[in-house]
Motif scaffolding. Sequence first.
Motif, short mmCIF file in Angstrom:
data_model
loop_
_atom_site.label_atom_id
_atom_site.label_comp_id
_atom_site.label_asym_id
_atom_site.label_seq_id
_atom_site.Cartn_x
_atom_site.Cartn_y
_atom_site.Cartn_z
N THR A 1 -10.94 -7.26 -1.35
CA THR A 1 -10.04 -6.12 -1.46
C THR A 1 -10.10 -5.36 -0.14
OG1 THR A 1 -10.47 -5.98 -3.81
CG2 THR A 1 -9.53 -4.04 -2.77
N TYR A 2 -8.92 -5.05 0.37
CA TYR A 2 -8.86 -4.48 1.71
C TYR A 2 -8.22 -3.10 1.70
CZ TYR A 2 -9.91 -9.20 3.28
OH TYR A 2 -10.51 -10.40 3.50
N SER A 3 -8.60 -2.32 2.68
CA SER A 3 -7.92 -1.04 2.89
C SER A 3 -7.57 -0.94 4.37
CB SER A 3 -8.83 0.12 2.49
OG SER A 3 -9.89 0.20 3.40
N ILE B 1 -7.47 -4.09 9.24
CA ILE B 1 -7.78 -3.80 7.84
C ILE B 1 -9.30 -3.82 7.68
CG2 ILE B 1 -5.66 -4.63 6.77
CD1 ILE B 1 -6.97 -7.29 6.34
N GLU C 1 -13.15 -3.80 1.64
CA GLU C 1 -13.78 -2.76 0.83
C GLU C 1 -14.74 -3.37 -0.20
OE1 GLU C 1 -13.52 0.64 0.97
OE2 GLU C 1 -12.38 0.42 2.82
N LEU D 1 -9.08 5.79 -0.18
CA LEU D 1 -8.08 5.01 0.53
C LEU D 1 -7.46 4.00 -0.42
CD1 LEU D 1 -9.82 4.31 3.92
CD2 LEU D 1 -7.64 5.45 3.61
N PRO D 2 -6.16 3.83 -0.34
CA PRO D 2 -5.54 2.81 -1.19
C PRO D 2 -5.98 1.41 -0.76
CG PRO D 2 -3.95 3.72 0.34
CD PRO D 2 -5.19 4.53 0.48
N THR D 3 -6.15 0.55 -1.75
CA THR D 3 -6.61 -0.81 -1.44
C THR D 3 -5.68 -1.84 -2.05
OG1 THR D 3 -7.97 -0.77 -3.41
CG2 THR D 3 -9.04 -0.19 -1.34
N HIS E 1 -7.56 1.59 7.61
CA HIS E 1 -7.99 2.88 8.14
C HIS E 1 -6.96 3.34 9.17
CE1 HIS E 1 -12.49 2.30 6.99
NE2 HIS E 1 -11.67 1.99 6.03
N LEU F 1 0.83 -1.22 0.00
CA LEU F 1 0.00 0.00 0.00
C LEU F 1 0.86 1.26 0.00
CD1 LEU F 1 -2.80 -0.79 2.58
CD2 LEU F 1 -2.97 -0.80 0.11
N GLN G 1 1.26 3.91 -2.71
CA GLN G 1 0.12 4.77 -3.01
C GLN G 1 -0.05 5.88 -1.98
OE1 GLN G 1 -3.44 2.38 -3.88
NE2 GLN G 1 -2.09 0.62 -3.92
#
Lengths: 662, 245
Positions: free
Chosen positions: A481-483, A471, A474, A380-382, A485, A358, A361
Amino acid sequence: MSGTKHAFELCAHLVNETYGELASRIFTILLRRGRLPISALTKHTRITSRALRHGLAVLIQQNLIYHISGKGEPTYYEANPDAAYALVRSGKIMNFIEDRYGSLAREVVKIILLLGHARISDVIAQYKSQKKEEAKLAKKAREEEIRRLEEEREEEEESEHPQTNGTKPHTGTNGVGAHVSIPTATDGQLNTILARLCEDGFIEKVVKGMFQSPADIFNQLEKETIREQYQGQVKGGKQQEAVDKIVCAEMRKMRSHGPDWRPQVTRKRPANGEHLNGNDRSGKRRRLSHNGFAADDSAHNIDDNYEDDGGSLDPSLVVRINHKKCQVVLRNVRLVELAELTIGKTTSLIYAVLLDKLENQLNRCKKDPIVDKVDDDAILPTISTTILSKALEDTDIDASDGIGKARAVEAEANGRNKNGHASGDNEDDDPFDEEPVPARPEKRRNLGSARENHILYVGSHLDLLQKEGLIHLESNDGQGTYSVHFEEIMKRIQELELFQIIEENFGIEGHRLARLLHKLGRLDEKALEKRALMQQKDVRTKLAAMQLAGFIEIQEVPKDLANRVNNRTIFLCFIDIERLSDVLLDKIYQSMSRLLQRLVLERRTYTSVLEVTERSDLRHAAPEHYLEPKQLEQLKKYQRKEELLMEQIGRLDSLVGIFRDF
Amino acid sequence: MSRGGRGKAGRAGLRGADWPEYDPEGKVDGKPIGDYPPHPDLKRPCAFTDDEERQFKYYKTLQTEVRRGPLYTQPTKPNLDTSIKTYSEDQFNKQYGTDRKADMDPFEGVETYSMRYQPPKNVIPKLSGRPFIMEFFPAELWSTLEGKAGDKVRNGINEAMQRKGTSSGWAGANGKDRTQALNDRLLELDDDEDEEEKEKEGVVEDLDSDYSDDDGGDDYNAEQYFDNGDEEDDGDADDGGGGDY
């Protein structure tokens, strides 16, 4: 950086540590007085105009002050406390750069830090001159060594000890035979490493705007926008908002100057060269992280890992270290620590890879208060599970580990023993270490199922991470697919640190009370007793102690507004985490600046020895060879103290990172 | 026994008060408490990790290089007469030594042969050794960065000295006027350093600081180069100790 007294003091001490007294004096006055032109600075600093100009030049070279000059106005100078604070992080930055790119990259970064901002050609020139200097010193040291050995031999011959006589000269000639050579990287290698650092954002192109404070740029742009688009005046809040939006967009455009340099990197390699290059990099990273101190062997690193991929940067490109990006990496370290603490080792390693992916990004940890004032929901980047598991295949992390026993057994039953996926050490990527031949076909046969399993394992680790809130899912593309926070997690880490500090200071009971108050809000003393299951006496003493130290606050609520009597007043205790972290931050600044002051004092105490070691004719030799035993003892004492003080500062700095930067 | 009895008698006088038993042979522990008595609740930090040690090592190498480099300025001797607390700007400025030469330590400062190996101490950063990118600096600092700031003045001084050497030599009324004019110009303009011309530079520096309070003596008069000590004494008395006598 907040403008507390201790913060300023710390900044001044840091500048003093690195650039000396003159720079520090000017910097302090600028911090105290705000922006000033030269004429006012001379008045307030009482430094001669010439010295002042020289000092200012140094400060600008190191990006420590902003300057702005308008038409017909004098040039104003303004301190940049964030840059001054960043001086303390240089060790950390060099450390992780070495972990990632090896020791040559570390040396390059060191030179850029040394020069402040510099042209690529200057960086390379500086590197070469340093190497020349090193070679000179090494040669001198070698000559000295030979002379010393010869003297010893002569002495021994005189005293005639047959046994030692036999062995000593032998080692002596061995020493003589060794050729002095300082491994020096070629221009191509240096260019490659600089391009790589640029690509990953750890060094950035310097533009003129970086020498003006963001607030100035904002004001300037605002003025221009109002003049051009609103005929010189803005009516009402709505128009003002629109202006802000335009200005912010403009500033963001200025900030993302990143791609500018990219066309200048010319690669002469075939397409698959890039791929090879990538592989090589991850391999190196693994090796470095395993060997730890062994990575110091710079000769080995230069020969093995740095190939010249023919890329070159424009030699007149001006670069500096991008501290904001470096913060992202340092934050990742903390997040991985948290994952290890809450879940486990393997999951944390996988989390580290995820964060790493990540990272390209992300350019900064926190939003800029000025540039991102008008925020249109930043995305948010994923990262998807498939990409992550592919990335994990290049590393030696065994994803089947750390997610319950049943899975591990299953994995073994599938013919994927632990070695199958390069667990443990770095044998796999070592090109010289041939694997046993029969192992190969088996591996290939199971490849399909192994890969599927692998994704499953990775998925279950991600599940664990998600349950811990590290995580967020998303969408379901690419098997999830995860982001991340970051803000939420950092808040959690802050609370963890804070409560740990409370526990250390007030014991387990104090910790319990504080957590209760944090969880339940404002509480009366009686209610607190009941919930904490403690006696009134204990609660009272603890609360009083904590209130005295400023950790807990008390609110008075009179039952009867007309006459406030103590026995008709409710006293509510509460804990204000945000205020507390501000107070704590200030205390950390204070202790850091005290540690630095102590260091200065220690240095003054041991001046006589330190001066000897700084002598130009002794620089090449080890202190053991020329110092008296007593002096040597003193030197060791000082070095130990310095190390203790600086490492403690490093620890406090990571706390500052948690509470302020990340 | 008898002592106890007396004690009792004494105690009777003050009803309710409870005196501790007085022991005349008891010894007072006269030992002074140390400067730093042991901390009652000192917690030692846990050992440093390899990572932290490496971080320190890299920080240290960078620091040494910066310090050996041209941009670092060594600390002056702290001014011991001022208070340690620095609240106001005035106090802050006073804590720094003003004149390096005046701060010489008479016991250790006498020059010895080995001192020539000591690294040079920068009073001001040396800017000539580093490449600068002019466009990032404000225009008013450019001349400083190039090291050309004092050229005009320096040339003027050189010329003046040459002229003096060739002409009458004695400091007549004319010569004095000329020096005065030169000094005025000096005060207006800035001056800068060039490594080769350091000696001359030193003269210029002195001029800058001295002439503001003195009424322009002729330093450039070769005949008065070695002055009789009287003048200097006067100057000193005026500066500092005058009031004490």
